[in-house]
Design a protein around this motif. Structure first.
Motif: not given
Length: 294
Positions: A235-241
């Motif tokens: 899963t992608p994560r909603a983190r800046p990078l």
């Protein structure tokens, strides 16, 4: 999978309307919704494997990372005709069947995918997962902690696969045969957690309350429970990078990689080279340990 300027794509015979394809979802990486949907399509053979046939919770960021967000368990209304649902405990979950549903959720700015730890209609775990949860936002010892747990599991005769959460933690996955219960796996988890905290009291804790952990890494065996969720592999994560929850080799753990090493802009190359590191690990003989603990 090109997204047209007019904002529509056809996937597996289903036409999806794409709104605001040029909206920035990860500003620091320059990732627009158009790019995100292309990356989701590339991730789909791997991400879907760990989300299909499970109760799905997503986290939506309508204005991109840094904006407001909300967890979505109940399916929104109206639904496209190809999206199936399943109701449990008065919650109508989305059933993630394939790529059209995945991209539909991507268009809704669902940036994270958190499936249940069991299949729909079952109360048995799909796999065993240990969650190593740092108390500190930046924890340079997280891979050291993962390596210690991995060696303990290996000493018990268990092959495991570590993965970054994509945020700050690491999960360790142990495939199991159908029939093992959550309670049995929590008992093993408590056994391993107690062992590593006794051996490394400055590194690990079993304290659930964050305010009482100090700077230690929480060995979370209780999260592995029916009705709970953890970030899916890939899963992608909603983190800046724009990090991605990524399975690792134990050699990479020993090299002290960091979660920010794996993100939406480089995950395709990694998957083309290494494939899914979890898929080919056979179910492990946890039943033998369960018998000994009894």
């Amino acid at each position: 999978m090109p997204v047209s300027v007019k904002g529509s794509i056809t996937i597996h015979g289903q036409t999806l309307s794409i709104t605001n394809p040029d909206k920035l979802l990860w500003p620091e990486r320059g990732i627009t919704k158009r790019i995100y949907l292309e990356k989701l399509a590339a991730l789909s053979p791997y991400l879907l494997r760990y989300c299909q046939k499970r109760l799905l919770t997503v986290i939506r960021y309508p204005h991109g990372v840094g904006g407001m967000s909300f967890y979505q368990k109940n399916a929104p209304d109206p639904l496209p005709p190809f999206v199936q649902t399943y109701t449990q405990d008065n919650i109508t979950y989305i059933v993630l069947g394939g790529l059209p549903e995945l991209l539909w959720l991507g268009n809704l700015a669902a940036l994270e995918f958190h499936p249940s730890l069991h299949y729909i209609g079952s109360d048995l775990p799909c796999e065993w997962m240990i969650d190593l949860d740092p108390t500190l936002e930046v924890e340079p010892r997280i891979m050291e902690a993962a390596s210690i747990v991995g060696r303990v599991l290996s000493s018990l005769g268990l092959i495991s696969v570590p993965k970054t959460s994509g945020a700050t933690g690491v999960q360790i996955i142990i495939p199991v045969k159908p029939g093992v219960t959550f309670l049995e796996l929590r008992k093993i988890g408590h056994f391993v957690g107690r062992f590593v905290t006794e051996k490394h009291p400055g590194l690990f804790t079993l304290e659930r309350l964050k305010k009482d952990r100090g700077d230690k890494i929480y060995f979370d065996y209780l999260q592995h429970f029916g009705g709970k969720t953890l970030a899916a592999p890939y899963t992608p994560r909603a983190r800046p990078l724009a990090t991605v929850s990524t399975p690792l080799t134990w050699a990479e753990v020993d090299q002290d990689v960091t979660p920010t090493d794996f993100h939406l802009l480089n995950i395709e190359e990694r998957l083309s080279r290494l494939g899914d590191l979890i898929e080919n690990v056979a179910p492990q003989p946890v039943e033998d340990i369960i018998k000994q603990l009894k």
